[in-house]
Design an enzyme around this catalytic site. Structure first.
Site, PDB file in Angstrom:
ATOM      1  N   CYS A  51      -4.238  48.222 -21.204  1.00  0.00           N
ATOM      2  CA  CYS A  51      -4.262  47.213 -22.267  1.00  0.00           C
ATOM      3  C   CYS A  51      -4.804  47.854 -23.537  1.00  0.00           C
ATOM      4  CB  CYS A  51      -5.161  46.058 -21.845  1.00  0.00           C
ATOM      5  SG  CYS A  51      -5.313  44.760 -23.081  1.00  0.00           S
ATOM      6  N   HIS A  93       1.871  40.401 -18.830  1.00  0.00           N
ATOM      7  CA  HIS A  93       0.605  40.855 -19.425  1.00  0.00           C
ATOM      8  C   HIS A  93       0.377  40.175 -20.781  1.00  0.00           C
ATOM      9  CE1 HIS A  93      -2.452  44.162 -20.222  1.00  0.00           C
ATOM     10  NE2 HIS A  93      -2.238  43.686 -21.439  1.00  0.00           N
ATOM     11  N   GLU A  94       1.404  40.173 -21.623  1.00  0.00           N
ATOM     12  CA  GLU A  94       1.234  39.630 -22.980  1.00  0.00           C
ATOM     13  C   GLU A  94       1.122  38.107 -22.970  1.00  0.00           C
ATOM     14  OE1 GLU A  94       0.379  41.756 -25.031  1.00  0.00           O
ATOM     15  OE2 GLU A  94       1.130  43.516 -23.973  1.00  0.00           O
ATOM     16  N   HIS A  97      -2.340  37.205 -22.229  1.00  0.00           N
ATOM     17  CA  HIS A  97      -3.231  37.277 -23.397  1.00  0.00           C
ATOM     18  C   HIS A  97      -3.237  35.957 -24.162  1.00  0.00           C
ATOM     19  CE1 HIS A  97      -4.909  41.273 -23.825  1.00  0.00           C
ATOM     20  NE2 HIS A  97      -3.738  41.858 -23.636  1.00  0.00           N
TER      21      HIS A  97
END
Ligand code: ZN
Length: 143
Positions: A51, A93-94, A97
């Site tokens: 990350c 993953h994004e 976030h």
């Protein structure tokens, strides 16, 4: 994102309070606004993940292998990204976030311990340093 050879970057990582992320995976680049993920099957992948907000720390992380990420482009037109492997990992993953979830939160206890050790050993880790509060130049509050 490109300066650091990242494959994705979410707006909150640079102080922008919007639900949007950029991606650049295998020469497919763009952005997705208000992403919603769907998983066409149960297949999983397990491999190294890092990350840009946690530099230099890579830990094997389980993710779904295939994803359909639906959202909008900057003009408000609906778009979707159908991806597998690294693209699927990036989208998960994004999008995490945008929900305040880091890949560290996806690790089992053993892998999280490994990740926290790597963080403590990283050159940027300094628990004695006072917290730094920065005002985003892209602030959306009070403007
Ligand atoms: Zn990240």
């Amino acid at each position: 994102m490109r300066e650091q050879n990242g494959t994705g970057l979410a707006a909150p990582q640079i102080g922008v309070g919007l639900r949007v992320f950029t991606f650049d995976v295998d020469d497919v680049a763009g952005h997705l606004v208000n992403p919603v993920l769907e998983f066409p099957d149960e297949e999983e992948q397990d491999g190294p993940e890092g990350c840009l907000s946690i530099p230099g720390v890579y830990v094997d992380t389980k993710r779904r292998q295939n994803v359909v990420a639906k959202g909008f482009n900057r003009h408000g037109d609906p778009i979707q990204i159908v991806g597998s492997g690294l693209m699927a990992r990036c989208a998960q993953h994004e999008t995490d976030h945008l929900d305040g979830v880091l890949f560290l939160d996806r690790l089992d206890a053993g892998r999280r311990k490994e990740a926290m050790k790597a963080i403590r050993e990283s050159e940027w880790y300094n628990p004695e340093a006072p917290p730094v509060v920065k005002v985003s130049p892209h602030g959306v509050f009070g403007r």
